[in-house]
Design an enzyme around this catalytic site. Structure first.
Site, mmCIF file in Angstrom:
data_model
loop_
_atom_site.group_PDB
_atom_site.id
_atom_site.type_symbol
_atom_site.label_atom_id
_atom_site.label_comp_id
_atom_site.label_asym_id
_atom_site.label_seq_id
_atom_site.Cartn_x
_atom_site.Cartn_y
_atom_site.Cartn_z
ATOM 1 N N GLY A 108 18.524 56.485 21.347
ATOM 2 C CA GLY A 108 18.440 57.696 20.525
ATOM 3 C C GLY A 108 17.227 58.515 20.912
ATOM 4 N NE ARG A 109 16.171 64.236 18.372
ATOM 5 C CZ ARG A 109 16.039 65.545 18.132
ATOM 6 N NH1 ARG A 109 16.839 66.411 18.705
ATOM 7 N NH2 ARG A 109 15.115 65.970 17.316
ATOM 8 C CB THR B 75 17.932 49.411 14.503
ATOM 9 O OG1 THR B 75 17.302 49.818 13.300
ATOM 10 C CG2 THR B 75 18.754 48.169 14.220
ATOM 11 C CG HIS C 185 14.681 53.459 22.170
ATOM 12 N ND1 HIS C 185 15.874 52.979 21.695
ATOM 13 C CD2 HIS C 185 13.976 52.377 22.559
ATOM 14 C CE1 HIS C 185 15.885 51.663 21.795
ATOM 15 N NE2 HIS C 185 14.749 51.267 22.317
#
Ligand SMILES: [Zn+2]
Length: 384
Positions: free
Chosen positions: A288-289, A195, A291
């Site tokens: 995730g979407r 992240t 990325h």
């Protein structure tokens, strides 16, 4: 569940192997005569790559890439050996150095490493941009940085004798150290979460859904260079701390810093991030979407679809794909389009802009969107 005794460590199940089979260690003693060498000044991105080479985070690479590796990575996402590898790890220079070895220094002039020169070669910036970033638009931050680079690449093995000071010493763990921490806790299957943003409920949800299926969770925030409009690393790190303290079982989660600089290469960077996490000992990786995307350069699912370009088990680390998630009032839980049949009017959704407005006004977003502990850290940061 293994108990942390010497005996049980010996029989602890093995973690996933590093990429290419061996964890590289390019740390070493300062050789004699470094002061007499020609010194090259690295950009902050190159320093972060150098440090990742030292620690084995970029195994099997042991230095900045030669032409054969570079060309095949750009063309086929593979090293010359055929091993998957998604992004160039290169050192840009103006001219070939005169000696067989050069000293590498950071922008402050501190000498960190020596490089044994094997090759200097020309490269095509537009081609690298098109292949790696899927665009030649210099408004893309990764492409802009590539275009600003010097015009040739210098290749060679590095030996790092002075590691750059980590931005967050308490979170700095090399791959050998995360691997030791996982083994000590008896984790074999570990999911990594990348992240560069504060974690709101949506990210908390998907990390916990992933954790339900494995032994442990590595929250691995990127603390290297990011765009100036991303939330500062210190604020993000404080958000992770309050979230983990309040809402995760301590024996199932490890927070550590990922020292890479963002490239914003979207799909290719997703592969690269996964391979790096494999070196840190993760068997699974959350994708995730969009990325590692930026702007609208990449399709929503491109960073997930690109994993199909490799044969099953070729990467070894298993990607776990997630949809955007939200709180659904009718379900009474977190959900996604995959698991909730209800209309969008039932979903608690706030755009990034809206969240920033709320926080900047010193107000708490709905608890279904953000934990108040996290929101308070962000409100405090906006106040400064
Ligand atoms: Zn629902």
């Amino acid at each position: 569940m293994t108990v942390a005794t010497t005996e049980s460590k010996l029989i602890a199940p093995p973690l996933i192997s590093p990429h290419g089979g061996t964890l590289v260690d390019r740390t070493g003693d300062r050789p004699d005569g470094v002061d007499a060498l020609e010194t090259l000044t690295l950009t902050s991105r190159e320093v972060s790559d150098l440090d990742m080479l030292a620690s084995g985070a970029l195994s099997p690479l042991d230095g900045f890439m030669g032409r054969e590796d570079y060309e095949r990575v750009v063309d086929e996402m593979r090293l010359a050996s055929g091993l998957p590898w998604a992004l160039p790890v290169c050192l840009a220079v103006d001219d070939a150095p005169s000696g067989d070895s050069v000293a590498l220094a950071d922008e402050a002039g501190r000498v960190l490493a020596v490089l044994e020169v094997t090759e200097v070669y020309d490269y095509d910036k537009e081609r690298e941009a098109e292949r790696c970033f899927r665009t030649t638009d210099d408004a893309h931050p990764g492409v802009a940085r590539l275009y600003e680079q010097k015009t040739r690449y210098l290749a060679g093995r590095v030996t790092v004798f002075d590691r750059p000071e980590p931005a967050f010493p308490e979170l700095a763990l090399d791959p050998s150290e995360t691997r030791a921490a996982f083994a000590e806790r008896g984790w074999r299957r570990v999911v990594g979460f990348q992240t560069r943003n504060p974690i709101h409920r949506a990210h908390e949800y998907l990390t916990k859904v992933a954790l339900e299926t494995v032994d442990g969770l590595l929250i691995h925030p990127l603390v290297g260079d990011t765009k100036s409009d991303d939330v500062p690393a210190a604020t993000r790190v404080e958000c992770y701390r309050v979230l983990v303290d309040g809402y995760y079982p301590a024996e199932r989660v490890l927070v550590s810093a990922f020292p890479a600089a963002m490239r914003y290469a979207g799909p290719r960077e997703a592969i690269w991030h996964a391979i790096c996490r494999k070196n840190f000992g993760c068997s699974h990786f959350i994708v995730g979407r969009d990325h590692a995307g930026v702007g609208d350069y990449y399709g929503t699912y491109d960073a997930q679809l690109i994993f199909d370009e490799f044969a099953p088990h070729e990467l070894d680390i298993e990607p776990m794909f997630f949809e955007h998630s939200f709180w659904c009032r009718t379900c009474g839980s977190m959900a996604s389009a995959k698991t909730c049949p209800h209309d969008a009017s039932q979903h608690v959704f706030l755009s990034g802009t809206k969240v920033r407005e709320i926080l900047a006004a010193g107000e708490l977003p709905p608890v279904e969107f953000s934990r108040p502990e996290v929101a308070n850290v962000l409100i405090e940061a906006y106040r400064k």
